[in-house]
Design a protein around this motif. Structure first.
Motif, PDB file in Angstrom:
ATOM      1  N   VAL A  49       3.954  -1.662  -8.417  1.00 37.07           N
ATOM      2  CA  VAL A  49       3.869  -0.444  -7.616  1.00 37.07           C
ATOM      3  C   VAL A  49       2.393  -0.082  -7.507  1.00 37.07           C
ATOM      4  N   VAL A  50       1.920   0.072  -6.278  1.00 34.36           N
ATOM      5  CA  VAL A  50       0.507   0.361  -6.019  1.00 34.36           C
ATOM      6  C   VAL A  50       0.385   1.795  -5.522  1.00 34.36           C
ATOM      7  N   ASP A  51      -0.453   2.569  -6.184  1.00 36.20           N
ATOM      8  CA  ASP A  51      -0.697   3.957  -5.791  1.00 36.20           C
ATOM      9  C   ASP A  51      -1.585   3.978  -4.543  1.00 36.20           C
ATOM     10  N   LEU A  52      -1.065   4.542  -3.463  1.00 34.73           N
ATOM     11  CA  LEU A  52      -1.814   4.608  -2.210  1.00 34.73           C
ATOM     12  C   LEU A  52      -2.268   6.023  -1.871  1.00 34.73           C
ATOM     13  N   THR A  53      -2.227   6.894  -2.854  1.00 40.95           N
ATOM     14  CA  THR A  53      -2.644   8.275  -2.614  1.00 40.95           C
ATOM     15  C   THR A  53      -4.076   8.375  -2.080  1.00 40.95           C
ATOM     16  N   SER A  66       1.695   8.917  -2.584  1.00 44.22           N
ATOM     17  CA  SER A  66       2.441   7.838  -1.938  1.00 44.22           C
ATOM     18  C   SER A  66       2.213   6.547  -2.708  1.00 44.22           C
ATOM     19  N   ALA A  67       3.100   5.583  -2.493  1.00 43.44           N
ATOM     20  CA  ALA A  67       3.007   4.320  -3.227  1.00 43.44           C
ATOM     21  C   ALA A  67       3.671   3.219  -2.421  1.00 43.44           C
ATOM     22  N   ALA A  68       3.249   1.985  -2.710  1.00 46.50           N
ATOM     23  CA  ALA A  68       3.841   0.800  -2.086  1.00 46.50           C
ATOM     24  C   ALA A  68       4.447  -0.073  -3.166  1.00 46.50           C
ATOM     25  N   MET A  69       5.578  -0.683  -2.859  1.00 47.25           N
ATOM     26  CA  MET A  69       6.176  -1.658  -3.760  1.00 47.25           C
ATOM     27  C   MET A  69       5.733  -3.050  -3.320  1.00 47.25           C
ATOM     28  N   VAL A  70       5.249  -3.835  -4.290  1.00 46.31           N
ATOM     29  CA  VAL A  70       4.816  -5.201  -4.024  1.00 46.31           C
ATOM     30  C   VAL A  70       5.744  -6.144  -4.783  1.00 46.31           C
ATOM     31  N   ASP A 120       6.524   8.051   0.663  1.00 42.69           N
ATOM     32  CA  ASP A 120       5.805   9.306   0.461  1.00 42.69           C
ATOM     33  C   ASP A 120       6.625  10.170  -0.496  1.00 42.69           C
ATOM     34  N   ARG A 121       5.971  10.708  -1.508  1.00 42.01           N
ATOM     35  CA  ARG A 121       6.718  11.452  -2.526  1.00 42.01           C
ATOM     36  C   ARG A 121       7.359  12.718  -1.962  1.00 42.01           C
ATOM     37  N   ASP A 122       6.602  13.493  -1.193  1.00 45.36           N
ATOM     38  CA  ASP A 122       7.057  14.821  -0.804  1.00 45.36           C
ATOM     39  C   ASP A 122       7.851  14.846   0.497  1.00 45.36           C
ATOM     40  N   ASP A 123       7.691  13.814   1.327  1.00 46.52           N
ATOM     41  CA  ASP A 123       8.400  13.779   2.604  1.00 46.52           C
ATOM     42  C   ASP A 123       9.038  12.409   2.788  1.00 46.52           C
TER      43      ASP A 123
END
Length: 514
Positions: free
Chosen positions: A242-246, A253-257, A267-270
């Protein structure tokens, strides 16, 4: 005494042969985060391991010459296994170092795969390959009157050990102690046998400290930074990160690799904020036809669960079935990517997507079936064949759509052409869509291929917010001409050369692999 020696030689050959195949299986998992997992990756690994074993057998044959004494042969086994242990223990840090070094070059991915496989896994295979002919010589010399039976027994034990190594690597060790832990276990096995054969029949106390240093060196390699697992979770199927893209998005936000391919962003909030253009397109096009009705959708692959998560939040009464083969992917999405697996609209099935679709109730139909499953950049062959498309077509509701996400070259997407040609056999309308930004940039792009009962009313889809995207449909006449000129096959369960059709990726530099 002779029986004990024969048993010792046989056990050594059995277990070291198992270790050699464990290394071969684990090599695929270790390479995956750097170059992905494809037919070409496995081809390189198998070729390298076989080349190493062949060279080792040749060297071992020289050590098994008639004039070589048993004591010399045993020392040769000890040295070979000591070196095999050291190089096996060093695989992980060496791979990491080489990947960094070669990743900064413009080497084509196919060459990169071959260099990494050869540079890391050739020597462990070579040195363990030395052992087999020397052990066989010792066993025959110990029972010269039974050369045939001894030779057959040693060959059989080597083959049986290889079978054991294959099974335990794939079914036990990788999911139990991970790829790095498995390599260290094999290295420990080799080093233990090295010590035993070096000390066999010797009284000298000088050799013991030397061999102790070899063992300690192997253990020390396991403490190097390279042995820090590149995965958040190493499952039976993937190296999951999991890569933090904030910092890039300005929002949590984050991406799964999975292995080395990012599978969408959350996106965490939306949950409804869709960063990936292809998912945004699929969502907007499907919703435009539903007139506010909750969607019924079947997702082939979960990944980060981005669109199911978005629709579960927007449409609590939706029917969203996700077939994700790896339970660890779902668990990581829930733990680190804000997926609510308890959402009433969401139904997750941990099984193969094709088999699951075939066994759903026959009257269950979907407004959307979305194909988003990948092995690295390529789609599993059984999910792109005509037989599978018939199954998909029969599961669509009236007016429903089959959408499949395809990663391909923009200039000559031969796999996309073959997929479209195949789908045209069973869908009245097949369209290829691409967002305008990707079209302008070229290189590697993500197409969305649609299988429809009715063609789209427009060749352009625009979205003003939040990303101001525009998607364009490939002009049908031009697409038909390009497919005819490409002379690609119809994909079937009997013949679906996905990797060959996508070989253009592997013969040219690509920034995404660096």
């Amino acid at each position: 005494m002779s029986a004990l020696r024969q048993a010792a030689y046989g056990l050594t050959l059995f277990l070291t042969s198992a270790g050699a195949l464990v290394v071969e299986i684990v090599a695929g998992r270790m390479l995956a985060p750097y170059v992905g997992m494809s037919l070409y990756t496995w081809t390189a690994i198998i070729a390298v391991v076989l080349a190493g074993l062949s060279a080792g057998h040749w060297i071992g044959g020289r050590l098994a010459a008639p004039e070589i004494t048993a004591a010399t042969a045993r020392r040769g086994i000890a040295v070979a296994l000591g070196l095999a242990g050291l190089f096996t223990a060093g695989c992980a840090p060496l791979l990491k170092a080489l990947a960094v070094l070669l990743g900064d070059t413009t080497a084509p991915p196919l060459l990169l795969i071959t260099l990494l496989a050869g540079g890391v896994f050739l020597l462990p295979s070579l040195f363990v390959g030395v052992v087999s002919p020397v052990l066989t010589k010792l066993a025959i010399d110990d029972a010269p009157q039974r050369q045939g039976p001894v030779l057959g027994r040693m060959f059989a034990l080597g083959a049986a050990g290889s079978i054991l190594g294959t099974l335990t690597a794939g079914y036990l060790f990788i999911s139990w102690i991970g790829s790095s832990g498995t390599m260290l276990a094999v290295a420990g096995l080799y080093l233990a046998f090295a010590v035993a054969y070096w000390l066999q029949g010797r009284k000298s106390f000088v050799t013991a400290p030397v061999l102790a240093l070899i063992v300690l060196a192997g253990v020390g390699l396991g403490q190097l930074p390279g042995y820090a697992a590149p995965c958040r979770v190493e499952s039976d199927y993937y190296c999951i990160r999991v890569v933090d893209l904030t910092p890039q998005s300005g929002r949590p936000s984050a991406a799964m690799v999975l292995d080395h391919l990012a599978h969408s962003l959350n996106d965490r909030d939306d949950p409804t904020l869709l960063y990936s253009p292809y998912l945004d397109f699929v969502a907007r096009r499907t919703e435009s036809l539903l007139a506010g009705r909750p969607p019924r959708a079947y997702f082939i692959g979960g990944g980060a669960f981005t669109l199911p998560r978005a629709w579960a939040a927007r449409f609590p009464k939706a029917d969203l079935v996700v077939a994700e083969i790896d339970p660890a992917v779902t668990r990581v999405a829930a733990e680190a990517m804000w997926l609510d697996v308890t959402a009433p609209a969401l139904h997750v099935i941990h099984a193969d997507a094709r088999a699951t679709l075939a066994h759903l109730p026959r009257d269950q139909r979907f407004d959307l079936i979305l194909g988003d499953a990948f092995h690295d950049f390529s789609i599993p062959p059984h999910l792109v064949t005509r037989e599978f498309h018939r199954l998909v077509r029969d599961r669509l509701a009236p007016g429903g759509a089959y959408a499949i996400n395809v990663i391909d070259q923009s200039e000559n997407p031969r796999f996309t052409f073959a997929l479209v040609k195949t789908m045209q056999r069973d869908f009245p309308a097949v369209e290829v869509w691409l967002d305008d930004d990707s079209r302008r940039q070229g290189g590697r792009v993500t197409f969305v291929v649609l299988g429809l009962t009715v063609p789209s009313a427009s060749s352009v889809l625009r979205a003003a917010a939040p990303f101001r995207r525009t998607w364009l449909r490939w002009p049908p006449d031009d697409l038909a001409a390009r497919i005819a000129a490409a002379d690609v096959p119809v994909l079937t369960d009997d013949f679906a050369p996905v990797d060959r059709l996508m070989v253009g990726f592997l013969l040219r530099p690509d920034e995404s692999l660096h």
